[in-house]
Scaffold this motif. Structure first.
Motif, PDB file in Angstrom:
ATOM      1  N   GLY A 142       0.781  -1.234   0.000  1.00  0.00           N
ATOM      2  CA  GLY A 142       0.000   0.000   0.000  1.00  0.00           C
ATOM      3  C   GLY A 142       0.808   1.277   0.000  1.00  0.00           C
ATOM      4  O   GLY A 142       0.238   2.368   0.028  1.00  0.00           O
ATOM      5  N   GLN A 143       2.122   1.175  -0.048  1.00  0.00           N
ATOM      6  CA  GLN A 143       2.971   2.377  -0.083  1.00  0.00           C
ATOM      7  C   GLN A 143       2.775   3.098  -1.417  1.00  0.00           C
ATOM      8  O   GLN A 143       2.702   2.464  -2.470  1.00  0.00           O
ATOM      9  N   HIS A 144       2.660   4.420  -1.355  1.00  0.00           N
ATOM     10  CA  HIS A 144       2.526   5.237  -2.555  1.00  0.00           C
ATOM     11  C   HIS A 144       3.792   6.068  -2.719  1.00  0.00           C
ATOM     12  O   HIS A 144       4.352   6.549  -1.734  1.00  0.00           O
ATOM     13  N   TYR A 145       4.219   6.221  -3.940  1.00  0.00           N
ATOM     14  CA  TYR A 145       5.427   6.987  -4.243  1.00  0.00           C
ATOM     15  C   TYR A 145       5.093   8.101  -5.222  1.00  0.00           C
ATOM     16  O   TYR A 145       4.242   7.917  -6.098  1.00  0.00           O
ATOM     17  N   PRO A 146       5.798   9.226  -5.114  1.00  0.00           N
ATOM     18  CA  PRO A 146       5.538  10.353  -6.022  1.00  0.00           C
ATOM     19  C   PRO A 146       6.337  10.237  -7.324  1.00  0.00           C
ATOM     20  O   PRO A 146       6.821  11.227  -7.851  1.00  0.00           O
ATOM     21  N   PHE A 147       6.510   9.016  -7.808  1.00  0.00           N
ATOM     22  CA  PHE A 147       7.261   8.783  -9.036  1.00  0.00           C
ATOM     23  C   PHE A 147       6.823   7.448  -9.618  1.00  0.00           C
ATOM     24  O   PHE A 147       6.208   6.628  -8.940  1.00  0.00           O
ATOM     25  N   ILE A 148       7.148   7.243 -10.867  1.00  0.00           N
ATOM     26  CA  ILE A 148       6.887   5.959 -11.522  1.00  0.00           C
ATOM     27  C   ILE A 148       7.966   4.988 -11.073  1.00  0.00           C
ATOM     28  O   ILE A 148       9.142   5.348 -10.978  1.00  0.00           O
ATOM     29  N   VAL A 149       7.580   3.757 -10.791  1.00  0.00           N
ATOM     30  CA  VAL A 149       8.536   2.703 -10.451  1.00  0.00           C
ATOM     31  C   VAL A 149       8.518   1.680 -11.580  1.00  0.00           C
ATOM     32  O   VAL A 149       7.456   1.176 -11.950  1.00  0.00           O
ATOM     33  N   ALA A 150       9.674   1.395 -12.121  1.00  0.00           N
ATOM     34  CA  ALA A 150       9.828   0.331 -13.112  1.00  0.00           C
ATOM     35  C   ALA A 150      10.629  -0.781 -12.454  1.00  0.00           C
ATOM     36  O   ALA A 150      11.717  -0.536 -11.929  1.00  0.00           O
ATOM     37  N   SER A 151      10.088  -1.982 -12.460  1.00  0.00           N
ATOM     38  CA  SER A 151      10.747  -3.132 -11.822  1.00  0.00           C
ATOM     39  C   SER A 151      10.889  -4.273 -12.829  1.00  0.00           C
ATOM     40  O   SER A 151      10.100  -5.210 -12.834  1.00  0.00           O
ATOM     41  N   PRO A 152      11.894  -4.194 -13.686  1.00  0.00           N
ATOM     42  CA  PRO A 152      12.093  -5.315 -14.604  1.00  0.00           C
ATOM     43  C   PRO A 152      12.535  -6.547 -13.823  1.00  0.00           C
ATOM     44  O   PRO A 152      13.085  -6.427 -12.727  1.00  0.00           O
ATOM     45  N   GLN A 153      12.257  -7.717 -14.360  1.00  0.00           N
ATOM     46  CA  GLN A 153      12.671  -8.945 -13.690  1.00  0.00           C
ATOM     47  C   GLN A 153      13.840  -9.564 -14.441  1.00  0.00           C
ATOM     48  O   GLN A 153      13.771  -9.768 -15.655  1.00  0.00           O
ATOM     49  N   CYS A 154      14.895  -9.834 -13.708  1.00  0.00           N
ATOM     50  CA  CYS A 154      16.054 -10.497 -14.285  1.00  0.00           C
ATOM     51  C   CYS A 154      15.686 -11.958 -14.559  1.00  0.00           C
ATOM     52  O   CYS A 154      15.139 -12.629 -13.671  1.00  0.00           O
ATOM     53  N   PRO A 155      15.947 -12.460 -15.760  1.00  0.00           N
ATOM     54  CA  PRO A 155      15.640 -13.867 -16.050  1.00  0.00           C
ATOM     55  C   PRO A 155      16.413 -14.812 -15.123  1.00  0.00           C
ATOM     56  O   PRO A 155      17.518 -14.489 -14.678  1.00  0.00           O
ATOM     57  N   GLY A 156      15.842 -15.978 -14.858  1.00  0.00           N
ATOM     58  CA  GLY A 156      16.512 -16.971 -14.033  1.00  0.00           C
ATOM     59  C   GLY A 156      17.850 -17.365 -14.635  1.00  0.00           C
ATOM     60  O   GLY A 156      18.028 -17.351 -15.852  1.00  0.00           O
ATOM     61  N   ASN A 157      18.800 -17.684 -13.791  1.00  0.00           N
ATOM     62  CA  ASN A 157      20.136 -18.097 -14.203  1.00  0.00           C
ATOM     63  C   ASN A 157      20.889 -17.038 -15.005  1.00  0.00           C
ATOM     64  O   ASN A 157      21.809 -17.359 -15.744  1.00  0.00           O
ATOM     65  N   LYS A 158      20.476 -15.784 -14.904  1.00  0.00           N
ATOM     66  CA  LYS A 158      21.193 -14.676 -15.539  1.00  0.00           C
ATOM     67  C   LYS A 158      21.487 -13.635 -14.471  1.00  0.00           C
ATOM     68  O   LYS A 158      21.038 -13.733 -13.338  1.00  0.00           O
ATOM     69  N   TYR A 159      22.238 -12.635 -14.877  1.00  0.00           N
ATOM     70  CA  TYR A 159      22.581 -11.517 -13.999  1.00  0.00           C
ATOM     71  C   TYR A 159      22.186 -10.234 -14.714  1.00  0.00           C
ATOM     72  O   TYR A 159      21.989 -10.226 -15.934  1.00  0.00           O
ATOM     73  N   TRP A 160      22.100  -9.153 -13.965  1.00  0.00           N
ATOM     74  CA  TRP A 160      21.788  -7.874 -14.590  1.00  0.00           C
ATOM     75  C   TRP A 160      22.894  -7.469 -15.561  1.00  0.00           C
ATOM     76  O   TRP A 160      22.681  -6.623 -16.419  1.00  0.00           O
ATOM     77  N   THR A 161      24.054  -8.074 -15.417  1.00  0.00           N
ATOM     78  CA  THR A 161      25.191  -7.737 -16.269  1.00  0.00           C
ATOM     79  C   THR A 161      25.355  -8.702 -17.440  1.00  0.00           C
ATOM     80  O   THR A 161      26.273  -8.551 -18.239  1.00  0.00           O
ATOM     81  N   THR A 162      24.480  -9.702 -17.579  1.00  0.00           N
ATOM     82  CA  THR A 162      24.629 -10.730 -18.601  1.00  0.00           C
ATOM     83  C   THR A 162      24.390 -10.203 -20.015  1.00  0.00           C
ATOM     84  O   THR A 162      25.098 -10.537 -20.938  1.00  0.00           O
ATOM     85  N   GLU A 163      23.367  -9.397 -20.182  1.00  0.00           N
ATOM     86  CA  GLU A 163      23.024  -8.888 -21.515  1.00  0.00           C
ATOM     87  C   GLU A 163      22.434  -7.503 -21.398  1.00  0.00           C
ATOM     88  O   GLU A 163      22.124  -7.032 -20.309  1.00  0.00           O
ATOM     89  N   ASN A 164      22.259  -6.841 -22.533  1.00  0.00           N
ATOM     90  CA  ASN A 164      21.727  -5.482 -22.543  1.00  0.00           C
ATOM     91  C   ASN A 164      20.203  -5.520 -22.440  1.00  0.00           C
ATOM     92  O   ASN A 164      19.518  -5.803 -23.406  1.00  0.00           O
ATOM     93  N   TRP A 165      19.697  -5.240 -21.281  1.00  0.00           N
ATOM     94  CA  TRP A 165      18.256  -5.151 -21.049  1.00  0.00           C
ATOM     95  C   TRP A 165      17.816  -3.696 -20.996  1.00  0.00           C
ATOM     96  O   TRP A 165      16.642  -3.377 -21.153  1.00  0.00           O
TER      97      TRP A 165
END
Length: 188
Positions: free
Chosen positions: A30-53
């Motif tokens: 229920g928390q509200h924020y004064p901004f848009i939140v984007a929450s991409p999901q990292c694919p399983g068995n990968k890292y945020w540094t694995t490919e250009n997302w």
């Protein structure tokens, strides 16, 4: 807009995992924020540094939503802390400020840390973290300080890896939102 990069246990193809902790968890509560939140999901068995997302996410969000491109921020925890550092190194011109939590930078990428010297950074790490040692953040901060970077480092005494509670109040967000990058795009 704040981009939130989740930790290792939030990877996969089940978006409900994103709600287990971090910013998506607090939104679910229920928390509200004064901004848009984007929450991409990292694919399983990968890292945020694995490919250009980032390129496709940035294009999608800035094309389909009213995003102030001088006020885009990134934060993440654990695996997402690593991702926060890395995406900022790769695209320092896209962000107004970053807040990595208990993350670091791969050895091969520390040579590029000078790319962040103009970017405001507030990073956090628990001194008692036995999953990702605090030395991971310390070595990045030391290199950034050597380049006279704009970095603030909060070492959390007697605290381990679970520092997602830092997203429960607005302290990090108030700090992020206090920064705005100069828009260097040509005037029409």
């Amino acid at each position: 807009m704040v981009i939130y990069l989740g930790g290792g246990s939030q990877r996969g193809n089940d978006l409900t995992k994103l709600k287990s902790y971090g910013i998506p968890h607090y939104i679910e509560q229920g928390q509200h924020y004064p901004f848009i939140v984007a929450s991409p999901q990292c694919p399983g068995n990968k890292y945020w540094t694995t490919e250009n997302w980032f390129d496709s996410l940035y294009l999608n969000l800035t094309t389909n939503y009213r995003i102030d491109t001088t006020r885009i921020y990134v934060t993440g925890i654990s695996l997402g802390g690593y991702g926060t550092w890395q995406v900022a190194i790769d695209y320092p011109e896209k962000f107004a400020a970053i807040a990595p939590l208990c993350g670091g930078v791969n050895d091969s990428d520390t040579a590029n840390i000078s790319r962040l010297k103009q970017l405001p950074v507030w990073t956090f790490h628990g001194k008692a973290d036995n999953i990702i040692p605090i030395s991971e953040t310390e070595r990045v901060v030391t290199k950034l300080e050597a380049h006279r970077g704009n970095v603030k480092f909060t070492r959390l005494k007697d605290v381990g890896h679970g520092i997602q509670y830092l997203y429960a109040d607005n302290t990090i967000f108030d700090w992020l939102l206090s920064h705005q990058k100069k828009n260097n795009s040509p005037k029409k």
